[in-house]
Design an enzyme around this catalytic site. Structure first.
Site, PDB file in Angstrom:
ATOM      1  N   CYS A 137      -3.486  24.773 -18.187  1.00  0.00           N
ATOM      2  CA  CYS A 137      -3.384  23.693 -17.203  1.00  0.00           C
ATOM      3  C   CYS A 137      -4.727  23.154 -16.713  1.00  0.00           C
ATOM      4  O   CYS A 137      -5.383  22.417 -17.402  1.00  0.00           O
ATOM      5  CB  CYS A 137      -2.492  24.116 -16.033  1.00  0.00           C
ATOM      6  SG  CYS A 137      -2.007  22.662 -15.075  1.00  0.00           S
ATOM      7  N   GLU A 195       2.803  26.624 -19.174  1.00  0.00           N
ATOM      8  CA  GLU A 195       2.215  27.592 -18.228  1.00  0.00           C
ATOM      9  C   GLU A 195       3.327  28.215 -17.371  1.00  0.00           C
ATOM     10  O   GLU A 195       4.269  27.518 -16.979  1.00  0.00           O
ATOM     11  CB  GLU A 195       1.255  26.805 -17.317  1.00  0.00           C
ATOM     12  CG  GLU A 195       0.661  27.589 -16.171  1.00  0.00           C
ATOM     13  CD  GLU A 195      -0.084  26.696 -15.162  1.00  0.00           C
ATOM     14  OE1 GLU A 195       0.322  25.533 -14.912  1.00  0.00           O
ATOM     15  OE2 GLU A 195      -1.088  27.186 -14.603  1.00  0.00           O
ATOM     16  N   LYS A 220      -6.163  32.567 -17.244  1.00  0.00           N
ATOM     17  CA  LYS A 220      -6.691  31.286 -16.734  1.00  0.00           C
ATOM     18  C   LYS A 220      -7.972  31.474 -15.917  1.00  0.00           C
ATOM     19  O   LYS A 220      -8.025  32.307 -15.005  1.00  0.00           O
ATOM     20  CB  LYS A 220      -5.611  30.633 -15.874  1.00  0.00           C
ATOM     21  CG  LYS A 220      -5.906  29.215 -15.407  1.00  0.00           C
ATOM     22  CD  LYS A 220      -4.677  28.644 -14.701  1.00  0.00           C
ATOM     23  CE  LYS A 220      -4.840  27.228 -14.229  1.00  0.00           C
ATOM     24  NZ  LYS A 220      -3.625  26.719 -13.569  1.00  0.00           N
TER      25      LYS A 220
HETATM   26  N1  CDV Z   1      -1.220  24.260 -12.603  1.00  0.00           N
HETATM   27  C1  CDV Z   1      -2.356  23.564 -12.451  1.00  0.00           C
HETATM   28  O1  CDV Z   1      -3.445  24.051 -12.782  1.00  0.00           O
HETATM   29  N2  CDV Z   1      -2.247  22.326 -11.905  1.00  0.00           N
HETATM   30  C2  CDV Z   1      -3.373  21.495 -11.616  1.00  0.00           C
HETATM   31  C3  CDV Z   1      -3.094  20.578 -10.441  1.00  0.00           C
HETATM   32  C4  CDV Z   1      -2.967  21.315  -9.176  1.00  0.00           C
HETATM   33  C5  CDV Z   1      -4.192  19.553 -10.248  1.00  0.00           C
HETATM   34  C6  CDV Z   1      -3.776  20.631 -12.802  1.00  0.00           C
HETATM   35  O2  CDV Z   1      -4.982  20.556 -13.081  1.00  0.00           O
HETATM   36  O3  CDV Z   1      -2.927  19.979 -13.414  1.00  0.00           O
END
Ligand code: CDV
Length: 304
Positions: free
Chosen positions: A170, A49, A125
């Site tokens: 993510c 990401e 996202k």
């Molecule tokens: N970049 C992210 O989406 N990180 C989130 C953290 C903040 C919890 C994740 O779900 O890994």
């Protein structure tokens, strides 16, 4: 390709990218990983990401010109020129995440690009974690809700020479709905990148479980939807913020078949066999026979 259903894939984990590191220096690291991927005849290479810069939502940035430097208004093919020169003779799909500004609208975006520089897939996202205002009590910020709009492309899938691919980014990987909505479209391989701090300021009692939760949600998503997951971390100590590694490739059986050993630049390789999706989808999770959507209506009616 002789056999479409079997090929080598790679999660191309990146170690820390500090704020002073130039995009060019990151791209030369990506290039090194691609040289290695090419040597292993990998056909699908997944970068993390927001992989061209440090994870900037960590900072409260009020200077618009400074903030704008983190965004791309289009896929930066000129910056990536060496990468595409390296793989121009190959039949490789690469995926990477970047901060996109489209007509002034900011998104946390990921793309699939073929070696001919054709963009064959884009995802923005949807599950944006964090907060939108400065929170002084945090040791570092997580301002994704300030710097990005919620993705407006849904969860698309893409028919490619490497099977039906789908992306998430993510935090999306923690939500079972992400995998299910991709699987309902026949997705065989989910690719994703992540930046996950080891320390979660709102629930520090879970910090020791970060690596476990990372794999838990992706293994469950892979198994309960009969698909492969290729997950690529930005890892290591990035400007004093520790990011977990654990980049991996997970089979439709839910097994981790390859996993990063370091929190640095590292290539994680495995053979993808798309036929393994069928074993799950024709048996334990045969949607046609056993899925009962009429009993899950609440899922789209309420948030909680
Ligand atoms: N970049 C992210 O989406 N990180 C989130 C953290 C903040 C919890 C994740 O779900 O890994």
């Amino acid at each position: 390709m002789k056999n479409r259903s079997k090929y080598i894939a790679a999660a191309a984990q990146l170690g820390p990218i500090n704020p002073e590191d130039s995009k060019e220096s990151v791209i030369s690291r990506m290039l090194n990983l691609l040289v290695e991927a090419k040597a292993h005849e990998a056909k699908l290479v997944v970068f993390p990401e927001l992989c061209l810069t440090t994870f900037f939502p960590r900072y409260y940035i009020t200077d618009q010109a400074k903030l704008d430097k983190f965004y791309e208004t289009e896929v930066p093919f000129s910056l990536l020129a060496e990468i595409f020169e390296l793989i121009k003779e190959e039949n490789i799909i690469i995926s990477f995440g970047y901060a996109e500004k489209d007509n002034g609208e900011p998104f946390n975006t990921s793309v699939y690009v073929e070696t001919s520089k054709k963009i064959i897939g884009k995802y923005r996202k949807i599950h944006l974690p964090g907060h939108s205002e400065y929170e002084p009590q945090r040791p570092f910020q997580h301002l994704e809700k300030r710097y990005f709009k919620k993705g407006n492309l849904g969860f698309p899938t893409f028919d490619t020479s490497l099977g039906k691919l789908g992306m998430c980014i993510c935090n999306d990987r923690r939500w079972p709905e992400t995998y299910r909505v991709l699987a309902l479209q026949g997705c065989e391989v989910v690719t994703l990148g992540y930046n996950t701090p080891k320390h979660y300021p709102l629930a520090p009692e879970h910090d020791h479980l970060q690596e476990f939760h990372n794999h838990l949600c992706m293994q469950a998503g892979a198994y309960s939807n009969g698909l492969w997951v290729i997950a690529s971390a930005k890892a290591g100590l990035e400007d004093n913020c520790e990011l977990i590694g654990g980049s991996c490739i997970i089979s439709p059986r839910g097994e981790i078949v390859a996993e990063a050993k370091t929190a640095k630049d590292e290539l994680v390789l495995a053979e993808i066999n798309l036929d393994e999706c069928r074993l799950i989808k024709e048996n334990i999770f045969n949607f046609d026979l056993h899925r009962q959507p009429e009993d899950y209506k609440l899922l789209t009616k309420t948030t909680k």
